[in-house]
Design a protein around this motif. Sequence first.
Motif, PDB file in Angstrom:
ATOM      1  N   ALA A 231       0.827  -1.203   0.000  1.00  0.00           N
ATOM      2  CA  ALA A 231       0.000   0.000   0.000  1.00  0.00           C
ATOM      3  C   ALA A 231       0.863   1.256   0.000  1.00  0.00           C
ATOM      4  CB  ALA A 231      -0.924  -0.016   1.215  1.00  0.00           C
ATOM      5  N   ASP A 232       1.906   1.252   0.802  1.00  0.00           N
ATOM      6  CA  ASP A 232       2.796   2.410   0.876  1.00  0.00           C
ATOM      7  C   ASP A 232       3.456   2.657  -0.472  1.00  0.00           C
ATOM      8  OD1 ASP A 232       4.256   4.472   2.408  1.00  0.00           O
ATOM      9  OD2 ASP A 232       5.990   3.199   2.037  1.00  0.00           O
ATOM     10  N   PHE A 233       3.887   1.597  -1.123  1.00  0.00           N
ATOM     11  CA  PHE A 233       4.528   1.743  -2.431  1.00  0.00           C
ATOM     12  C   PHE A 233       3.556   2.327  -3.452  1.00  0.00           C
ATOM     13  CE2 PHE A 233       5.049  -0.121  -6.666  1.00  0.00           C
ATOM     14  CZ  PHE A 233       6.272   0.426  -7.026  1.00  0.00           C
ATOM     15  N   LEU A 234       2.337   1.807  -3.485  1.00  0.00           N
ATOM     16  CA  LEU A 234       1.366   2.276  -4.478  1.00  0.00           C
ATOM     17  C   LEU A 234       0.958   3.716  -4.224  1.00  0.00           C
ATOM     18  CD1 LEU A 234      -0.927  -0.872  -4.784  1.00  0.00           C
ATOM     19  CD2 LEU A 234       0.771  -0.065  -6.435  1.00  0.00           C
ATOM     20  N   LEU A 235       0.767   4.074  -2.974  1.00  0.00           N
ATOM     21  CA  LEU A 235       0.314   5.428  -2.659  1.00  0.00           C
ATOM     22  C   LEU A 235       1.414   6.467  -2.860  1.00  0.00           C
ATOM     23  CD1 LEU A 235      -1.827   4.642   0.494  1.00  0.00           C
ATOM     24  CD2 LEU A 235      -2.667   5.435  -1.724  1.00  0.00           C
TER      25      LEU A 235
ATOM     26  N   MET B   5      -1.814 -12.385 -10.270  1.00  0.00           N
ATOM     27  CA  MET B   5      -0.837 -12.664  -9.219  1.00  0.00           C
ATOM     28  C   MET B   5      -1.084 -11.791  -7.995  1.00  0.00           C
ATOM     29  SD  MET B   5       3.329 -12.564  -9.420  1.00  0.00           S
ATOM     30  CE  MET B   5       3.405 -10.791  -9.542  1.00  0.00           C
ATOM     31  N   ILE B   6      -1.468 -10.521  -8.212  1.00  0.00           N
ATOM     32  CA  ILE B   6      -1.737  -9.627  -7.090  1.00  0.00           C
ATOM     33  C   ILE B   6      -3.029 -10.028  -6.396  1.00  0.00           C
ATOM     34  CG2 ILE B   6      -2.083  -7.230  -6.415  1.00  0.00           C
ATOM     35  CD1 ILE B   6       0.744  -7.928  -7.373  1.00  0.00           C
TER      36      ILE B   6
ATOM     37  N   SER C  70      -9.088  -3.893  -3.121  1.00  0.00           N
ATOM     38  CA  SER C  70      -9.021  -4.374  -4.501  1.00  0.00           C
ATOM     39  C   SER C  70      -9.059  -3.250  -5.518  1.00  0.00           C
ATOM     40  CB  SER C  70     -10.181  -5.341  -4.773  1.00  0.00           C
ATOM     41  OG  SER C  70     -11.434  -4.706  -4.529  1.00  0.00           O
ATOM     42  N   THR C  71      -9.304  -2.014  -5.064  1.00  0.00           N
ATOM     43  CA  THR C  71      -9.323  -0.873  -5.974  1.00  0.00           C
ATOM     44  C   THR C  71      -8.538   0.279  -5.361  1.00  0.00           C
ATOM     45  OG1 THR C  71     -11.342   0.083  -5.029  1.00  0.00           O
ATOM     46  CG2 THR C  71     -11.603  -1.542  -6.808  1.00  0.00           C
ATOM     47  N   ALA C  72      -8.194   1.239  -6.205  1.00  0.00           N
ATOM     48  CA  ALA C  72      -7.464   2.414  -5.728  1.00  0.00           C
ATOM     49  C   ALA C  72      -8.320   3.218  -4.764  1.00  0.00           C
ATOM     50  CB  ALA C  72      -7.034   3.274  -6.916  1.00  0.00           C
TER      51      ALA C  72
ATOM     52  N   ILE D  16      -3.358   1.992 -10.854  1.00  0.00           N
ATOM     53  CA  ILE D  16      -3.378   1.185  -9.630  1.00  0.00           C
ATOM     54  C   ILE D  16      -4.466   0.118  -9.718  1.00  0.00           C
ATOM     55  CG2 ILE D  16      -3.839   1.266  -7.140  1.00  0.00           C
ATOM     56  CD1 ILE D  16      -2.512   3.987  -7.057  1.00  0.00           C
ATOM     57  N   ASN D  17      -5.613   0.482 -10.268  1.00  0.00           N
ATOM     58  CA  ASN D  17      -6.675  -0.504 -10.446  1.00  0.00           C
ATOM     59  C   ASN D  17      -6.219  -1.645 -11.348  1.00  0.00           C
ATOM     60  OD1 ASN D  17      -8.609   0.704  -8.807  1.00  0.00           O
ATOM     61  ND2 ASN D  17      -9.391   2.000 -10.465  1.00  0.00           N
ATOM     62  N   GLU D  18      -5.508  -1.303 -12.426  1.00  0.00           N
ATOM     63  CA  GLU D  18      -5.001  -2.342 -13.320  1.00  0.00           C
ATOM     64  C   GLU D  18      -4.003  -3.242 -12.600  1.00  0.00           C
ATOM     65  OE1 GLU D  18      -3.436  -0.794 -16.930  1.00  0.00           O
ATOM     66  OE2 GLU D  18      -5.206   0.430 -17.372  1.00  0.00           O
ATOM     67  N   PHE D  19      -3.156  -2.639 -11.781  1.00  0.00           N
ATOM     68  CA  PHE D  19      -2.167  -3.420 -11.044  1.00  0.00           C
ATOM     69  C   PHE D  19      -2.854  -4.378 -10.065  1.00  0.00           C
ATOM     70  CE2 PHE D  19       0.410  -3.892  -7.184  1.00  0.00           C
ATOM     71  CZ  PHE D  19       1.556  -4.468  -7.709  1.00  0.00           C
TER      72      PHE D  19
END
Length: 943
Positions: A133-137, A154-155, A163-165, A146-149
């Motif tokens: 979460a820290d990395f994405l934010l 695998m994620i 599950s969503t941004a 982020i939604n695509e990721f």
Amino acid sequence: MSISCPKCGKVFSKESSVTRHLSQPRSSCHSSIRDMVDISQFAESVLQLRRSPDPTLYHGINSDAYPSHFDVDFFETEEEEYMSAEEQYEDAGTCYSQDGLTFLDLFDADEYAEYRKDNLFYPFASKEEWEIADFLLRSPLSMAAINEFLALPMIRGLKLSFSTAKELRSRAEMLPKGPSWKCQIIPSLHRTKNPIRLFWRDPVECLEALFSNPLFHDKLDFVPRRVYTTAARLTRVYSEWLTGDFAWEFQSQVPRGATILGTIISSNKTNITTMTGARVAHPLLLGLANIRMQTRMKLSSRAFLLTALLPIPQYLHSTQRMRGVLEDRLIHQCLSIVLKPLMIAAEIGIMMSDPVGNVRHCYTPLAAYILAKIQVDPNDLEGYFDACAIYRLNGVHAPFWQDWPFACPSVFLTPEALHHWHKQFFDHDLQWCIEVVGAQELNFRFSILQPTTGYRHYSGGITKLKQVTGRVHRDLQRYIVSLLVGAAPRRFVIAIRALMDVRYLAQSPSPDDNLLASIDQSLSTFHQNKDVITTLGARTGTKKTIDNWYIPKLELMQSITASTRKVGALIQWSADATEHAHVSEIKEPARQTNNNDYDPQICRHLDRQDKLRRFAIAMTLKSGVLDPDPEELPMDEGDDEDIAELEEPSTDQRTALLEGLNRTRVTTNYFIKAKEAATVPRGPSPHPPRTFTAGNTAIHLNYSPTRTGMKIDDVADEFNIPDLRDAISNFLRLDARNRDVIHGVGISRRSLIDRPSTLPFDRVQVWHTVRLQEVSFHDPCVILPAQTLHASPPCPGWPKGQRDAVLINVDREYEWPQSGLRGHAICEVRLIIRPMARRGSHITWRDQYLCYVHSLKVGAVHPAAGMHVLKRAKHGDGTPVGNIVPLKQMRTFISIIPELGAAADARLTKETSAHYSSSFFLNKYFNKQLYYALYHASQRIDT
């Protein structure tokens, strides 16, 4: 004389070490006070204790009953206090309780604290989920990305709790928060295109967030002090803000025991968009002067917080200059609104907790100014502006500091390095040089300078530079003085050099009274010679020459010494840190917006990032301090005997763990690598350590040589060193007689024509580069980046080879940088080798790294340039004087600039200019480390 700690009995070599030991917040010897006490009662009891003539009274007190800053006074005698080179303000910086709220206390008071008793990383399921979460934010990814990721199979297999941004951001909103943002509509009597909105947060809360930040828990000062060069207290030293006169004077205006917190504010417009859009923001940054200079100026420390986004309205007034007046007035009006809480705190004080929970009574000074009254109604915009123009005022009738207690623009409007000194050089000094020397000639001189690794080379000249930054200003200052000599009149060179000396001296982090006198002398030298600039017609405008000296930036230079005495070293007020903060506080958040209505989106983004950072710090404290990983702790640098005395290393696990949060780019520390190589048992090694220390210098060679197994004669041919065998033979004979000898340079040898030199080896290893690393001249705890030196043979890119100059120690009685050039020689490095023993034979010589150098004679100081003139040392037949010396005698890189005369030879290039020159300048302006070493050495000689 050894001195022991009065509490634990630990023995120290000097008083300052005991003081540091007692002041460590986490030390068991640090005194504490368990309960809140009345301020006046506490002050009176201490005063009575100090007046008591009974020495037994001191032994009967409870050491936990009074604040820690009194401990040293209890055990010092009057004689010891007199002998100290530092005078501290008595009854200042008192700690009234240790029950204050710390960072973790506030974190645990959050509404979700109960959930973290079972799950430390709540609202996230685990440490791993928090890290994702820290990395994405923190990443620049959009919500769609982020939604695509998160939708990747695998994620999804990780079974994250979001599950969503949108869900991710909602969880981030549950994290403990810092100072909150608010929006305020500013009414205006004059029409604007859109409503005026001010986004801001409480500056007292921001200041308290800095003051209680655990990252700064051992980087704060609380007590004003006067520092002297010696115990005789004849010469003052000005460094940190609390060493200046203003802090001392302000402390006398507040109640006894109070702590003064110097408030730093920075406001400057910055572009949000690049290339197109022309969107501009006006951030207000707030900093704390009590944070030590070295930490506050470090760009990664985040020592400045965005406190407000000042509005930039579009006024509909018909006159452009009146629109400018209205914008200026609005800025001061908004600053008055935002900074009002700090003004109240400066008047009555406020209780704050420092990083370790000590409660202090704090005041927040800035400055004071009484504005001359204009007898015109301020609402009469044009009439008021015309009346202000007589006094050269900008039409602001209510400056924001008018209600700030003890405020004075002559104190807080300090000269600033980035915009005042460096910009003044580029806008004025450099333009004068271009007019006098000529653009074509000056461009050519810059283009033929030999490149230095790590520094920009101006192969296309300097007059057509675009988007010039402060770094470019500094780069040009390194070379300009030496390139003027011969091409410009002597007095013109003296004038430019005098201003350059002012800039370099004023950037000292610890100027003393003698250095300030040198600044005044340099300014006087400029004024005595500045008439030559106008005489030559160098001071020109867009259409005609200018015959006056109305240059505001030049005028501000006259206040350098006065400001230094008031607020400490001026380099700490440079805008470098705040300009860099614009990137993290404005530009990067703006890239996360939809490019519409930036301000509220920037505030939301910063609020989210602040929560993430606070949570990361709390998780580090809660999880790391209890069970630290020894491999993640910084390596101990405190006991290296080969470098100048270092401060006692911190053993606080909190400091060690949290330092990693502020580290963005790590400077390789070759001193530690050398220490490891010398202490770690490795068994029999086929070669000496590639990294080692010599004096205050660490020397590093690549593990793999550039060439290995080369025959000596082949090396002599390839590097064009015909006397290599003789030089090695002469070195071995001298080294065999005395293994402790310091080898000299510039010594002529008698060539052995009838008896060729025989050597105990045939082959050598060869390196083309070596790295030298030093500690800072002013602070030996600061490790400077390593500098690469070249000693390569001729090749297609470098037809004469690439060779750099170096300082060689030739007398162990003198050590660089304290001794300056005494006991040292300047040489050009031609070859770096290590002899290889013949197969099956034993080494009969001392196994070490050697270098072949050509000596440069150090001549007198050039009267105009103020730099030493260097000449190549030669034999009677004209061949250069070369010697072999151990690599460990190297001390520092030396920049040498060819003396080019009235017109540089058009055949010279950057690859050949050094080779074909026989006379050089020792370029003391190449870096401040070299400049300060030579300056202080010259001052000692003069006295």
